[in-house]
Design a protein around this motif. Structure first.
Motif, PDB file in Angstrom:
ATOM      1  N   ALA A  65      -2.789  54.730  14.154  1.00 51.20           N
ATOM      2  CA  ALA A  65      -2.196  53.425  13.873  1.00 51.20           C
ATOM      3  C   ALA A  65      -1.948  52.655  15.168  1.00 51.20           C
ATOM      4  N   PRO A  66      -1.837  51.332  15.079  1.00 53.79           N
ATOM      5  CA  PRO A  66      -1.497  50.547  16.267  1.00 53.79           C
ATOM      6  C   PRO A  66      -0.124  50.950  16.806  1.00 53.79           C
ATOM      7  N   LEU A  67      -0.041  51.121  18.097  1.00 52.11           N
ATOM      8  CA  LEU A  67       1.211  51.534  18.746  1.00 52.11           C
ATOM      9  C   LEU A  67       1.383  50.724  20.024  1.00 52.11           C
ATOM     10  N   THR A  68       2.329  49.812  20.040  1.00 54.69           N
ATOM     11  CA  THR A  68       2.593  49.067  21.266  1.00 54.69           C
ATOM     12  C   THR A  68       3.159  50.018  22.311  1.00 54.69           C
ATOM     13  N   ARG A  69       2.485  50.112  23.466  1.00 54.89           N
ATOM     14  CA  ARG A  69       2.908  51.062  24.500  1.00 54.89           C
ATOM     15  C   ARG A  69       3.173  50.395  25.847  1.00 54.89           C
ATOM     16  N   ALA A  70       2.836  49.116  26.003  1.00 51.24           N
ATOM     17  CA  ALA A  70       3.200  48.343  27.191  1.00 51.24           C
ATOM     18  C   ALA A  70       2.722  48.983  28.489  1.00 51.24           C
ATOM     19  N   ARG A  71       1.430  49.309  28.547  1.00 51.54           N
ATOM     20  CA  ARG A  71       0.840  49.847  29.780  1.00 51.54           C
ATOM     21  C   ARG A  71      -0.246  48.952  30.349  1.00 51.54           C
ATOM     22  N   ALA A  72      -0.391  47.724  29.846  1.00 48.20           N
ATOM     23  CA  ALA A  72      -1.253  46.760  30.522  1.00 48.20           C
ATOM     24  C   ALA A  72      -0.563  46.326  31.821  1.00 48.20           C
ATOM     25  N   ASP A  73      -1.250  45.534  32.640  1.00 52.98           N
ATOM     26  CA  ASP A  73      -0.576  45.062  33.844  1.00 52.98           C
ATOM     27  C   ASP A  73       0.315  43.862  33.497  1.00 52.98           C
TER      28      ASP A  73
END
Length: 368
Positions: free
Chosen positions: A24-32
């Protein structure tokens, strides 16, 4: 009980899945900090590529709809290039991945918009609070929290720009190597805000009767399917969820109407968030799954508090064609194997769910 049905192939439109376990989609906030996907994200998704299908974390289609620190976007070339590294890694590991296209609407803080108000169908604030950007010089683990604000009511021009942004994002997803897209119509974000009666008090062609409240979704689906064949497009919905101040006067009828719309467009699947036990979201008193399946002739992915046994039971009972797992995937990159061999699941450290780098992200071990 046997879990064998979890490991049988299934077709979702033009998508051929080797098993019925979906990430499932999981927002993980590891983009820059500019919302560009990173190599760390490629490693994370590749670790989990043995499931039947990965649906990416929510990925913003436009800067106006981005309100999450270090969440990814897909509106410019740098983002497309970053996502290409991710999709290449997943494909090299034998997996398939869809981009979940997202616009947060009224749930964006002005902090992300240079002080401007966010926009929504009506000037009604979301309930609760959300992460604000990290202040300059702040290197603490946790992000500050701020309450949602009253948005400005969207004009026709605003609506047209959002629809166009979804179409461009779909084209960018293809350029980035995704196998298709999932339209995020759930969890209180912009499409959901238009769909549900509690948050849509408009008096124009986008508000009032259910047919009008469906109009934005229909226009977005049309824009996306002009770019990507419908058999590679899914839709995620949560018509019974009341989180963030959501609510509808008749969720069952809403689900039925969404199913009819998706059948008309020939979408690959509908991804229904309807928990079978209360947890991250409440179990609904009146589930809508039967209304959805009666009106929609495509595949249904179910989501919400499933384990290996309950997932297999739903598939065996024809209540779902596949099951998506969110939180279990955080700490279990080898979730498919753990379900197959009935191994214990690792417990995630939620301190690192939405902040940080490799810790609590790519460093969870597989079963030894």
């Amino acid at each position: 009980m046997s879990r064998s049905s979890l490991f049988t192939p299934v077709e979702l439109g033009a998508l051929r899945l080797s098993n019925r376990i979906v990430m499932a989609p999981l927002t993980r906030a590891r983009a820059d900090v500019n919302h560009v996907p990173t190599a760390m994200m490629a490693e994370y998704y590749a670790q989990r590529a043995d499931c039947g299908l990965i649906i990416s974390e929510a990925t913003a289609v436009d800067p106006q709809g981005m309100g999450w620190y270090r969440a990814p976007g897909i509106w410019n070339e740098d983002m497309v290039t970053g996502w290409r590294v991710v999709t290449d890694a997943v494909h090299q590991s034998g997996g398939q991945i869809l981009a979940q296209l997202w616009h947060m609407g009224r749930l964006v803080l002005p902090d992300y918009l240079d002080g401007r108000l966010p926009m929504g169908p009506s000037p009604i604030a979301g309930e609760g609070e959300t992460f604000a950007p990290r202040p300059a010089g702040d290197d603490s683990l946790f992000l500050p929290m701020k309450p949602y604000v009253v948005p400005r009511e969207m004009t026709q021009d605003d609506i047209d720009k959002v629809v166009s942004a979804y179409g461009r994002a779909a084209a960018n997803a293809l350029s980035a190597g995704f196998d298709g897209v999932e339209i995020h119509g759930a969890n209180g974000y912009i499409i959901d805000q238009f769909l549900q009666s509690k948050t849509n008090h408009r008096t124009d062609n986008y508000g009032g009767p259910l047919g009008n409240r469906l109009r934005l979704l229909s226009e977005i689906v049309a824009a996306v399917t002009e770019v990507i064949e419908p058999g590679r497009v899914g839709l995620r919905i949560s018509p019974t969820s009341e989180r963030k101040g959501m609510g509808d006067e008749d969720p069952g009828t809403l689900a039925q109407a969404i199913g009819e719309l998706c059948s008309t467009f020939g979408l690959a699947y509908v991804h229904l968030i309807e928990p079978i036990a209360s947890g991250f979201m409440e179990k609904p008193a009146n589930p809508v799954m039967e209304r959805l399946r009666a009106s929609y002739d495509g595949a249904v992915i179910q989501n919400g508090s499933f384990d290996g046994d309950t997932a297999a039971a739903f598939i065996d009972g024809k209540q779902a064609d596949a099951i998506s797992f969110g939180r279990p995937y955080i700490a279990n990159p080898d979730l498919v194997r753990r379900f197959a061999d009935e191994l214990p699941l690792a417990t995630p450290n939620f301190d690192y769910a939405y902040v940080g780098d490799e810790t609590g992200y790519t460093d969870y071990p597989t079963w030894r």
